[in-house]
Design an enzyme around this catalytic site. Sequence first.
Site, PDB file in Angstrom:
ATOM      1  N   GLU A   2       2.335  -0.168  -4.837  1.00  0.00           N
ATOM      2  CA  GLU A   2       1.264   0.610  -5.439  1.00  0.00           C
ATOM      3  C   GLU A   2       1.942   2.032  -5.301  1.00  0.00           C
ATOM      4  O   GLU A   2       2.493   2.548  -4.221  1.00  0.00           O
ATOM      5  CB  GLU A   2      -0.132   0.779  -4.037  1.00  0.00           C
ATOM      6  CG  GLU A   2      -0.700   1.871  -4.912  1.00  0.00           C
ATOM      7  CD  GLU A   2      -1.723   2.478  -3.617  1.00  0.00           C
ATOM      8  OE1 GLU A   2      -3.110   2.696  -4.044  1.00  0.00           O
ATOM      9  OE2 GLU A   2      -1.652   2.267  -2.622  1.00  0.00           O
TER      10      GLU A   2
ATOM     11  N   ASP B 156       0.924  -1.408   0.058  1.00  0.00           N
ATOM     12  CA  ASP B 156      -0.085   0.018  -0.059  1.00  0.00           C
ATOM     13  C   ASP B 156       0.785   1.239   0.090  1.00  0.00           C
ATOM     14  O   ASP B 156       1.613   1.397   0.757  1.00  0.00           O
ATOM     15  CB  ASP B 156      -0.863   0.064   1.278  1.00  0.00           C
ATOM     16  CG  ASP B 156      -1.980   1.069   1.107  1.00  0.00           C
ATOM     17  OD1 ASP B 156      -2.847   0.936   0.447  1.00  0.00           O
ATOM     18  OD2 ASP B 156      -1.986   1.859   1.915  1.00  0.00           O
TER      19      ASP B 156
HETATM   20  C1  GLC Z   1      -4.191   2.955  -0.756  1.00  0.00           C
HETATM   21  C2  GLC Z   1      -5.313   2.063  -0.828  1.00  0.00           C
HETATM   22  C3  GLC Z   1      -6.556   2.684  -0.251  1.00  0.00           C
HETATM   23  C4  GLC Z   1      -6.226   3.420   1.098  1.00  0.00           C
HETATM   24  C5  GLC Z   1      -5.052   4.150   0.975  1.00  0.00           C
HETATM   25  C6  GLC Z   1      -4.553   4.379   2.581  1.00  0.00           C
HETATM   26  O1  GLC Z   1      -4.411   4.033  -1.863  1.00  0.00           O
HETATM   27  O2  GLC Z   1      -5.463   1.169  -1.928  1.00  0.00           O
HETATM   28  O3  GLC Z   1      -7.657   2.057  -0.340  1.00  0.00           O
HETATM   29  O4  GLC Z   1      -7.392   4.038   1.510  1.00  0.00           O
HETATM   30  O5  GLC Z   1      -4.000   3.293   0.458  1.00  0.00           O
HETATM   31  O6  GLC Z   1      -4.250   3.300   3.044  1.00  0.00           O
END
Ligand code: GLC
Length: 536
Positions: A236, A194
């Site tokens: 991500e 994440d």
């Molecule tokens: C990422 C996740 C999202 C979340 C954010 C904070 O973007 O995919 O769902 O709200 O991180 O953890």
Amino acid sequence: MKKHWWHKATIYQIYPKSYMDSNGDGIGDLKGITSKLDYLEKLGITAIWLSPVYQSPMDDNGYDISDYEDIADIFGNMVDMEELLDEANARGINIVMDLVVNHTSDEHAWFVEARDVPNSPKRDYYIWRDQPNNLTSAFSGSAWEYDEASGQYYLHLFSKKQPDLNWENEEVRQKVYDMMNFWIDKGIGGFRMDVIDLIGKLPDQEITGNGPKLHDYLKEMNQATFGKHDLLTVGETWGATPDIAKQYSNPDNQELSMVFQFEHIGLQHKPDAPKWEFEEELDVPKLKEIFAKWQTELGLGQGWNSLFWDNHDLPRALSNWGDSGEYRVKSAKALAIVLHLMRGTPYIYQGDEIGMINYPFKDLSDVQDIESLNYAKEALENGKSMEEVMDSIRMIGRDNARTPMQWDATEHGGFTTGTPWLQSNPSYKTINVEAALADPDSIFYTYQKLVALRKEQDWLVDADFELVETVDKVVAYKRIAPDATYLVVMNFSGQVQDFDVVVAAVETVISNTDEAKAIADRKLQPWDAFCVKVTD
Ligand code: GLC
Ligand code: CA
């Protein structure tokens, strides 16, 4: 290039709260997921990316973790988790866990101690300052929250219940690595990381993404944890360029398997505008340019792509970029074909394989997502009308993807016998798994075939990518292997389009249309898509 299992894998993302409820409390759970593994085995996927199931107050549906080594009560317990792992592994399916370590919940024991005992060593696990600066939260407003007791502010790049960890603290890093090893020892298949590009932040310089120490931390993490195992790791990384993606995913660098980059997703919004300022129509030429850039710049052995249209943070691509009406089935197949035959690891978001669509939100009472609700509050305060706000939420809001999985035509789509935590999309009466499995022409079987091709056909990994010149609304590319060339074509529109490419097709790989006729007529019907092996 050393080959790994994930080069030929297709990953299926599950948002646990919305997948399958086993006990009638209206919330999806681990037992519910386990009960659907036969379905996933039929689809053929190699791994599940499980959005967070850890202990959490659920301010952000589990992306706010209060205990990394325990399971949220609403999802079950560790025994259920072990059962899911065993049952999945028995079917050849790996479980990829969501790793949320940019921040914890404010209810995590570390933060509770950090806040309540300011002179404890845990204080430095988080980021405290006497004065806030201009950093803003991704969920609206300042990224700094005042703590009355100590007179200091703590940093939260997301909700105020998600305080950011201080990665400069060595003990924090070690604790995270220990926790990762705890999960690796349980037999998981990898981690989806994440907002991992934020961990190298320099808050005082207002640098959040791609901070200077980011790659050192990832190398250290690799060595301390998954580097010794054949695991899939995907970061991500919202701001990644191809060069940055290569830094993460070049095997020589020993960091991650791949990252999610979001350049194509950026086409949902007006250029350089906030995400809520959406574009009515997709700029297909721009999309082609972006595909070609990533496909060619992350050459074989230099890096690796992830391929996706949507996830739990995005609206359904089928609704926004495909056609959720007349051509729903055909356009869903087209989107799948054009994406899955590129180089990279494809990700299917739950429900995409049956063509689930956006939710027709009436007003804010239909909305649960913290990001959408915070946005609405801020936008209304700043003078936007409720209608404008609802338009943005209908088009961009994350709850579009989070409505319950549609299993059959019974009440709530067979997701729960109780009341679902988020209402089911009324489309469940026609769009559901049972109907899809019963129809040999359904979207499901196109996905099933794409997943099988990915396992069987080496060219999907090895062959080079070359964009083919076409009219604006047609996407076409070749995959060129030493012994064969494949042509992938998609009409990205509901209109007939010219297709002036001379093609000598020798074999059809996959198609949603009469591709021989399309090739002979030099015309593509609405949402036509196919892949053929060609002679040149
Ligand atoms: C990422 C996740 C999202 C979340 C954010 C904070 O973007 O995919 O769902 O709200 O991180 O953890
Ligand atoms: Ca439940």
